[in-house]
Design a protein around this motif. Structure first.
Motif, PDB file in Angstrom:
ATOM      1  N   THR A   2       5.675   4.761  -3.440  1.00  0.00           N
ATOM      2  CA  THR A   2       5.878   4.816  -4.882  1.00  0.00           C
ATOM      3  C   THR A   2       6.262   3.434  -5.384  1.00  0.00           C
ATOM      4  O   THR A   2       6.977   2.695  -4.717  1.00  0.00           O
ATOM      5  N   THR A   3       5.777   3.104  -6.560  1.00  0.00           N
ATOM      6  CA  THR A   3       6.117   1.845  -7.198  1.00  0.00           C
ATOM      7  C   THR A   3       6.333   2.106  -8.683  1.00  0.00           C
ATOM      8  O   THR A   3       5.904   3.134  -9.198  1.00  0.00           O
ATOM      9  N   THR A   4       6.996   1.207  -9.363  1.00  0.00           N
ATOM     10  CA  THR A   4       7.339   1.389 -10.770  1.00  0.00           C
ATOM     11  C   THR A   4       6.468   0.492 -11.649  1.00  0.00           C
ATOM     12  O   THR A   4       6.232  -0.664 -11.315  1.00  0.00           O
ATOM     13  N   VAL A  11       2.226  -3.373 -11.678  1.00  0.00           N
ATOM     14  CA  VAL A  11       2.874  -2.750 -10.519  1.00  0.00           C
ATOM     15  C   VAL A  11       2.778  -3.708  -9.342  1.00  0.00           C
ATOM     16  O   VAL A  11       1.910  -4.572  -9.297  1.00  0.00           O
ATOM     17  N   THR A  12       3.672  -3.542  -8.399  1.00  0.00           N
ATOM     18  CA  THR A  12       3.601  -4.292  -7.153  1.00  0.00           C
ATOM     19  C   THR A  12       2.881  -3.423  -6.142  1.00  0.00           C
ATOM     20  O   THR A  12       3.253  -2.270  -5.927  1.00  0.00           O
ATOM     21  N   ILE A  13       1.832  -3.982  -5.533  1.00  0.00           N
ATOM     22  CA  ILE A  13       1.119  -3.241  -4.495  1.00  0.00           C
ATOM     23  C   ILE A  13       1.986  -3.285  -3.246  1.00  0.00           C
ATOM     24  O   ILE A  13       2.369  -4.367  -2.786  1.00  0.00           O
ATOM     25  N   PRO A  14       2.327  -2.123  -2.684  1.00  0.00           N
ATOM     26  CA  PRO A  14       3.190  -2.103  -1.503  1.00  0.00           C
ATOM     27  C   PRO A  14       2.609  -2.958  -0.373  1.00  0.00           C
ATOM     28  O   PRO A  14       1.391  -3.059  -0.193  1.00  0.00           O
TER      29      PRO A  14
END
Length: 77
Positions: A2-4, A11-14
């Motif tokens: 999950t990202t915000t 968003v930040t790509i994990p």
């Protein structure tokens, strides 16, 4: 994972996803909608990371040449 989403819609790509797709700073990505309605992230610059098999290609090490191996498999050596 999950990202915000930020106020700018970013968003930040994990890291695990970046590593999987080989995304580094400057990489281009593409979002497209799949037939089932999900959204898919892919690399747009077509530089897919090498698979574990591609990374090993050509690294058999020193030893017999192809002719010698073929001779062995034919029972000639």
């Amino acid at each position: 994972m999950t990202t915000t989403v930020t106020a700018k819609g970013q968003v930040t790509i994990p890291k695990a996803v970046r590593d999987l797709l080989g995304i580094v700073p400057g990489s281009k990505v593409d979002f497209h909608r799949a037939a089932d309605g999900s959204v898919v992230l892919t690399r747009a610059d077509k530089k897919q990371p090498a698979s574990r098999f591609q990374r090993l290609r050509g690294h058999a090490g020193k030893g017999l040449d192809t002719d010698a191996i073929m001779a062995m498999t034919r029972g000639e050596a």
